[in-house]
Structure formats: structure tokens, C-alpha cells
Design a protein around this motif. Structure first.
Motif, PDB file in Angstrom:
ATOM      1  N   PRO A   1     -68.209  97.918  29.196  1.00 42.12           N
ATOM      2  CA  PRO A   1     -69.059  97.799  28.187  1.00 42.12           C
ATOM      3  C   PRO A   1     -68.577  96.747  27.157  1.00 42.12           C
ATOM      4  O   PRO A   1     -67.356  96.552  26.670  1.00 42.12           O
ATOM      5  CB  PRO A   1     -69.115  99.096  27.228  1.00 42.12           C
ATOM      6  CG  PRO A   1     -68.380  99.990  28.145  1.00 42.12           C
ATOM      7  CD  PRO A   1     -67.606  99.314  29.343  1.00 42.12           C
TER       8      PRO A   1
ATOM      9  N   ARG B   1     -73.050  91.285  12.121  1.00 38.99           N
ATOM     10  CA  ARG B   1     -73.950  91.923  12.918  1.00 38.99           C
ATOM     11  C   ARG B   1     -75.405  91.483  12.862  1.00 38.99           C
ATOM     12  O   ARG B   1     -76.243  91.348  13.811  1.00 38.99           O
ATOM     13  CB  ARG B   1     -73.894  93.447  12.889  1.00 38.99           C
ATOM     14  CG  ARG B   1     -72.581  93.971  13.561  1.00 38.99           C
ATOM     15  CD  ARG B   1     -72.277  95.524  13.256  1.00 38.99           C
ATOM     16  NE  ARG B   1     -71.144  95.865  14.178  1.00 38.99           N
ATOM     17  CZ  ARG B   1     -71.428  96.261  15.231  1.00 38.99           C
ATOM     18  NH1 ARG B   1     -72.641  96.420  16.002  1.00 38.99           N
ATOM     19  NH2 ARG B   1     -70.292  96.814  16.287  1.00 38.99           N
TER      20      ARG B   1
ATOM     21  N   THR C   1     -63.662 103.937  14.622  1.00 34.04           N
ATOM     22  CA  THR C   1     -64.726 103.414  15.851  1.00 34.04           C
ATOM     23  C   THR C   1     -63.946 102.557  16.916  1.00 34.04           C
ATOM     24  O   THR C   1     -62.711 102.157  16.816  1.00 34.04           O
ATOM     25  CB  THR C   1     -66.013 102.429  15.175  1.00 34.04           C
ATOM     26  OG1 THR C   1     -65.181 101.641  14.579  1.00 34.04           O
ATOM     27  CG2 THR C   1     -66.664 103.451  14.367  1.00 34.04           C
TER      28      THR C   1
ATOM     29  N   LYS D   1     -61.084 107.839  18.120  1.00 38.28           N
ATOM     30  CA  LYS D   1     -62.402 107.814  17.843  1.00 38.28           C
ATOM     31  C   LYS D   1     -62.733 109.302  17.804  1.00 38.28           C
ATOM     32  O   LYS D   1     -63.099 109.897  18.770  1.00 38.28           O
ATOM     33  CB  LYS D   1     -63.321 106.890  18.429  1.00 38.28           C
ATOM     34  CG  LYS D   1     -64.802 106.930  17.947  1.00 38.28           C
ATOM     35  CD  LYS D   1     -65.703 106.032  18.843  1.00 38.28           C
ATOM     36  CE  LYS D   1     -67.046 106.288  18.156  1.00 38.28           C
ATOM     37  NZ  LYS D   1     -68.159 105.429  18.716  1.00 38.28           N
TER      38      LYS D   1
ATOM     39  N   PRO E   1     -69.914  94.664  23.365  1.00 40.11           N
ATOM     40  CA  PRO E   1     -71.012  94.950  22.583  1.00 40.11           C
ATOM     41  C   PRO E   1     -71.624  93.492  22.591  1.00 40.11           C
ATOM     42  O   PRO E   1     -71.037  92.368  22.535  1.00 40.11           O
ATOM     43  CB  PRO E   1     -70.195  94.940  21.128  1.00 40.11           C
ATOM     44  CG  PRO E   1     -68.805  94.275  21.614  1.00 40.11           C
ATOM     45  CD  PRO E   1     -68.544  94.390  22.886  1.00 40.11           C
ATOM     46  N   GLY E   2     -73.014  93.779  22.036  1.00 38.43           N
ATOM     47  CA  GLY E   2     -73.872  92.650  21.718  1.00 38.43           C
ATOM     48  C   GLY E   2     -73.448  91.616  21.051  1.00 38.43           C
ATOM     49  O   GLY E   2     -73.554  90.315  21.231  1.00 38.43           O
ATOM     50  N   PRO E   3     -72.919  92.008  19.844  1.00 42.14           N
ATOM     51  CA  PRO E   3     -72.156  90.901  18.977  1.00 42.14           C
ATOM     52  C   PRO E   3     -70.904  90.214  19.404  1.00 42.14           C
ATOM     53  O   PRO E   3     -70.418  89.344  18.879  1.00 42.14           O
ATOM     54  CB  PRO E   3     -71.986  91.615  17.526  1.00 42.14           C
ATOM     55  CG  PRO E   3     -72.653  92.905  17.747  1.00 42.14           C
ATOM     56  CD  PRO E   3     -72.911  93.317  19.115  1.00 42.14           C
TER      57      PRO E   3
ATOM     58  N   GLN F   1     -62.333 100.951  28.067  1.00 41.31           N
ATOM     59  CA  GLN F   1     -62.553  99.748  27.154  1.00 41.31           C
ATOM     60  C   GLN F   1     -61.201  99.143  26.923  1.00 41.31           C
ATOM     61  O   GLN F   1     -60.475  99.967  26.659  1.00 41.31           O
ATOM     62  CB  GLN F   1     -63.347  99.827  26.084  1.00 41.31           C
ATOM     63  CG  GLN F   1     -64.638  98.865  26.060  1.00 41.31           C
ATOM     64  CD  GLN F   1     -65.770  99.043  25.117  1.00 41.31           C
ATOM     65  OE1 GLN F   1     -65.962 100.218  24.286  1.00 41.31           O
ATOM     66  NE2 GLN F   1     -66.150  97.958  24.493  1.00 41.31           N
TER      67      GLN F   1
ATOM     68  N   HIS G   1     -77.032  95.632  17.358  1.00 42.16           N
ATOM     69  CA  HIS G   1     -78.311  94.632  17.485  1.00 42.16           C
ATOM     70  C   HIS G   1     -78.993  94.803  18.583  1.00 42.16           C
ATOM     71  O   HIS G   1     -80.052  94.196  18.663  1.00 42.16           O
ATOM     72  CB  HIS G   1     -77.745  93.006  17.248  1.00 42.16           C
ATOM     73  CG  HIS G   1     -77.446  92.412  18.619  1.00 42.16           C
ATOM     74  ND1 HIS G   1     -76.329  92.869  19.333  1.00 42.16           N
ATOM     75  CD2 HIS G   1     -78.404  91.675  19.211  1.00 42.16           C
ATOM     76  CE1 HIS G   1     -76.298  91.963  20.573  1.00 42.16           C
ATOM     77  NE2 HIS G   1     -77.645  91.162  20.480  1.00 42.16           N
ATOM     78  N   ASN G   2     -78.853  95.301  19.921  1.00 37.73           N
ATOM     79  CA  ASN G   2     -79.609  95.156  21.078  1.00 37.73           C
ATOM     80  C   ASN G   2     -80.216  96.625  21.456  1.00 37.73           C
ATOM     81  O   ASN G   2     -80.851  96.635  22.349  1.00 37.73           O
ATOM     82  CB  ASN G   2     -78.608  94.925  22.137  1.00 37.73           C
ATOM     83  CG  ASN G   2     -77.250  95.394  22.284  1.00 37.73           C
ATOM     84  OD1 ASN G   2     -76.915  96.240  21.336  1.00 37.73           O
ATOM     85  ND2 ASN G   2     -76.682  95.244  23.429  1.00 37.73           N
TER      86      ASN G   2
ATOM     87  N   GLY H   1     -68.167 106.852  24.945  1.00 40.13           N
ATOM     88  CA  GLY H   1     -68.190 105.596  24.015  1.00 40.13           C
ATOM     89  C   GLY H   1     -68.518 106.399  22.379  1.00 40.13           C
ATOM     90  O   GLY H   1     -68.018 105.888  21.500  1.00 40.13           O
TER      91      GLY H   1
HETATM   92  P1  XMP Z   1     -68.110 101.922  18.234  1.00 39.10           P
HETATM   93  O1  XMP Z   1     -67.329 100.624  17.772  1.00 39.10           O
HETATM   94  O2  XMP Z   1     -69.248 102.200  17.534  1.00 39.10           O
HETATM   95  O3  XMP Z   1     -68.449 101.462  19.758  1.00 39.10           O
HETATM   96  O4  XMP Z   1     -67.086 102.957  18.334  1.00 39.10           O
HETATM   97  C1  XMP Z   1     -69.115 102.504  20.473  1.00 39.10           C
HETATM   98  C2  XMP Z   1     -69.211 101.579  21.920  1.00 39.10           C
HETATM   99  O5  XMP Z   1     -70.505 100.787  21.683  1.00 39.10           O
HETATM  100  C3  XMP Z   1     -70.189  99.505  21.817  1.00 39.10           C
HETATM  101  N1  XMP Z   1     -70.777  98.480  20.717  1.00 39.10           N
HETATM  102  C4  XMP Z   1     -71.973  98.067  20.872  1.00 39.10           C
HETATM  103  N2  XMP Z   1     -72.822  97.817  21.896  1.00 39.10           N
HETATM  104  N3  XMP Z   1     -74.187  96.595  20.648  1.00 39.10           N
HETATM  105  C5  XMP Z   1     -73.899  97.179  21.701  1.00 39.10           C
HETATM  106  O6  XMP Z   1     -74.615  97.159  23.025  1.00 39.10           O
HETATM  107  C6  XMP Z   1     -73.372  96.706  19.610  1.00 39.10           C
HETATM  108  O7  XMP Z   1     -73.893  96.045  18.480  1.00 39.10           O
HETATM  109  C7  XMP Z   1     -72.317  97.449  19.806  1.00 39.10           C
HETATM  110  N4  XMP Z   1     -71.425  97.589  18.840  1.00 39.10           N
HETATM  111  C8  XMP Z   1     -70.371  98.557  19.286  1.00 39.10           C
HETATM  112  C9  XMP Z   1     -68.701  99.289  21.687  1.00 39.10           C
HETATM  113  O8  XMP Z   1     -68.264  98.357  22.574  1.00 39.10           O
HETATM  114  C10 XMP Z   1     -68.267 100.732  22.327  1.00 39.10           C
HETATM  115  O9  XMP Z   1     -68.282 100.787  23.680  1.00 39.10           O
END
Ligand code: XMP
Length: 312
Positions: A187, A100, A308, A304, A189-191, A233, A147-148, A267
Motif C-alpha cells: 500500500p 494533504r 499512525t 499503531k 498513500p495517495g499523497p 508496509q 485524498h483518494n 492498516g
Molecule cells: P495511517 O497513517 O492513517 O495509514 O495509519 C493507514 C494506511 O493508509 C495509508 N494512507 C493512505 N492511503 N490515501 C490512501 O490511499 C491517503 O491519503 C493515505 N494516508 C495514509 C497508509 O499508507 C497506511 O497503509
């Protein structure tokens, strides 16, 4: 609930009044930053540049989908293909947090170069209310480095504009709809796919996961034609596990993918989706038929918390 028409008018005024020189923004293709790009184009035309970084970790057709929107709304944009750069930076990394951070750092480097080249003095950010409310006592950022959210401004010495900062997700949806934008973007994720490949990232693994992801997305969209009735998702994860199987009459020793489908409204917490067995069976059959290297599909039945949504 926000009034879309007056919000758009006020956001335009805010951007026009605050922007003295040139502005820049990073669009991920997600709901928030796409709305920001459209508002920016409507407010300041070519004085704001929208940057879309192709990390090479995106889903099938993603760059094309985003570019179509940029064109449709006459947005001043640049698409930067940085896939090799990301791949090189990620070589040999297996730790999720390091992945990340590497992606975040590479993203900032690429974006900074473009901002400098364009001569931007203002950064437009798609921060929405939950982002800054959460980052006060941030649980989320401690668990994973997103990251974003944050990261860009401190380093870049640019004036910050956040026209969406008082909006909540449902309001973003209403305004997007008002402007004719797709309001059903899943949604992502940025990575990107990197956090769905457990272990080291390689081009081959990305290509394979991209195809499996496409199959999952197509099947879910067919099963749930109305986005609001389906999971929030839905995606695939490539596991570092091989197992024995049969392909034709031959023994195979193939890869395992996990399918994850989540019901949630924000989320922050959620439950795994309970589709029919038949849906899961068809999905598994299609994946193993079309992707020869995969001979086992498992379904993630974890809520979750404790898990996660993303696996890394
Ligand atoms: P987790 O895995 O933390 O994800 O339960 C919760 C929500 O966040 C998204 N996600 C991200 N979105 N940058 C983002 O903009 C990221 O680095 C990132 N990591 C997780 C994930 O897809 C879910 O919708």
C-alpha cells in the motif's frame, strides 16, 4: 469468499449495462484501482479512459511499473506528468493536513481537466467495502484527510460506477491473482512521499527520500522474499533534524531518516516489525554509505495506535 470467475463476469456485465457514454477512472497503481482499470479495459475497451497522475511524489520506477501493466492488459490510458504543478502548489506548506488538502485539490483539478477533455460522463471508482463502511462513522478521515477516498464525485457531476464496492481486501487479492495481476503491491498513500517528508517539500528532499525508500524496499524484499512473511508496509521518512556525524575523517552535519516497518492485516492497527539487528545494521550502513547527506538512521518502534503508520 468470492468466486473470481463469476465476479469478473458480473462486473463486466455491470459496466457494460451501465455505461452509456464514456467512462473515466483514476488509477493510483495500487491493488484496487489497478484491478478496476483491468476490468474496465476488459468490459468497455476504449470507451473507458484510465488516468494515472504522476504527482512527482511517487517512488522510483513507479510510473514505469504501472505503465507496463496498462500495456500488458491493453488498457486505454493516459499518464499525466503533473509533478511541477504539485511542487508549486506545495511550496511553503509545512502543516500535514494542509499538505494533504493541497494535494487532493490539485489532483482533482488535474483529473477534472482530463475528464472534460475526454468527454466522460461516468466516473468509475475503486471503492471497496471497508472504504464505505469506514466512512459511515469514519475514524480514519477525522484523523487524516485521505485524498483518494471521496472528494472526486461531488464536484464532478458524473455518474458513479463502483464495481468493487462489495469486495474486501482478501477478495481483491484473489481476483487480481485470477487475472494474473501482481497480488503483492505494498500500500502507498495517495499523497505519496509528501507525507513522509516532515516540513516543507522541495524537489531535492523528494529525490533524496526516493533513493532512501528504494534502498529500504530492496533490503526488505531481499530479507523477506515471500511478501506474506514480511512486513505489510516498509518505508523511510525524512526528518527535519540534522545531527553531527563523521564522514571519512571529517565532521559532518547531516540529515536523519526514520525507517518504519509495520505488521498489520488491515492498516487499522498494527505493530512495528521486529527484524534482526543485523538487518537493521546493514540497512543503516547502506543508506549512510549511498546517500551522503544522511548520517543518521533511526528505527520507529511505535505501534499503531498510538502512532499512525504514516508520520503525517
Ligand atoms: P495511517 O497513517 O492513517 O495509514 O495509519 C493507514 C494506511 O493508509 C495509508 N494512507 C493512505 N492511503 N490515501 C490512501 O490511499 C491517503 O491519503 C493515505 N494516508 C495514509 C497508509 O499508507 C497506511 O497503509
Amino acid at each position: 469468499m468470492v468466486n473470481a470467475e463469476s465476479f469478473v463476469r458480473e462486473a463486466k456485465e455491470e459496466i457494460q449495462n451501465s455505461l452509456k457514454g464514456r467512462g473515466i477512472l483514476a488509477c493510483s497503481g495500487g491493488q484496487d484501482s489497478t484491478l478496476l482499470a483491468v476490468l474496465s479495459g476488459m468490459s468497455a475497451g476504449d470507451r473507458i479512459l484510465t488516468v494515472f497522475v504522476d504527482t512527482g511524489l511517487l517512488r522510483k520506477g513507479e510510473t514505469r511499473r504501472v505503465e507496463e501493466i496498462f500495456r500488458k492488459y491493453s488498457i486505454n490510458y493516459r499518464i499525466i506528468d503533473a509533478s511541477e504543478r504539485f511542487l508549486n502548489a506545495l511550496a511553503g506548506i509545512t502543516d500535514p493536513e494542509q499538505k494533504r488538502k493541497t494535494i487532493g485539490r490539485t489532483f482533482i483539478e488535474v483529473f477534472e481537466e482530463v475528464a472534460k477533455d475526454y468527454g466522460a460522463d461516468t466516473l468509475l471508482q475503486g471503492t471497496i467495502a471497508p472504504d464505505w463502511i469506514e466512512s459511515g462513522g469514519s475514524v480514519r478521515d477525522v484523523i487524516k484527510s485521505h485524498h483518494n477516498v471521496g472528494g472526486l464525485p461531488e464536484k464532478m457531476n458524473l455518474k458513479i460506477l463502483e464495481p468493487l464496492r462489495d469486495l474486501y481486501k482478501d477478495e481483491i487479492r484473489v481476483i487480481s491473482e485470477f487475472l494474473g495481476l501482481p497480488n503483492d503491491i505494498q500500500p502507498f498513500p495517495g499523497p505519496g512521499l509528501a507525507v513522509r517528508i516532515i516540513g516543507e517539500i522541495t524537489k531535492e528532499k523528494i529525490n533524496l527520500l526516493r533513493e532512501v525508500t528504494d534502498i529500504v524496499e530492496r533490503n526488505v524484499k531481499t530479507e523477506y522474499p515471500e511478501r506474506q512473511n514480511g512486513p505489510w508496509q516498509f518505508f523511510a521518512v525524512l526528518l527535519p533534524v540534522k545531527s553531527t556525524g563523521i564522514h571519512g575523517d571529517m565532521r559532518s552535519y547531516g540529515l536523519t531518516v526514520a525507517v518504519r516497518m509495520i505488521d498489520t492485516t488491515d492498516g487499522m492497527s498494527g505493530t512495528f516489525t521486529k527484524p534482526s539487528w543485523e538487518f537493521l545494521e546493514n540497512l543503516s550502513t547502506e543508506i549512510t554509505n549511498e546517500i551522503r547527506d544522511v548520517n543518521r538512521v533511526v528505527y520507529d518502534i511505535t505501534n499503531k495506535p498510538p502512532a499512525t503508520i504514516e508520520w503525517e
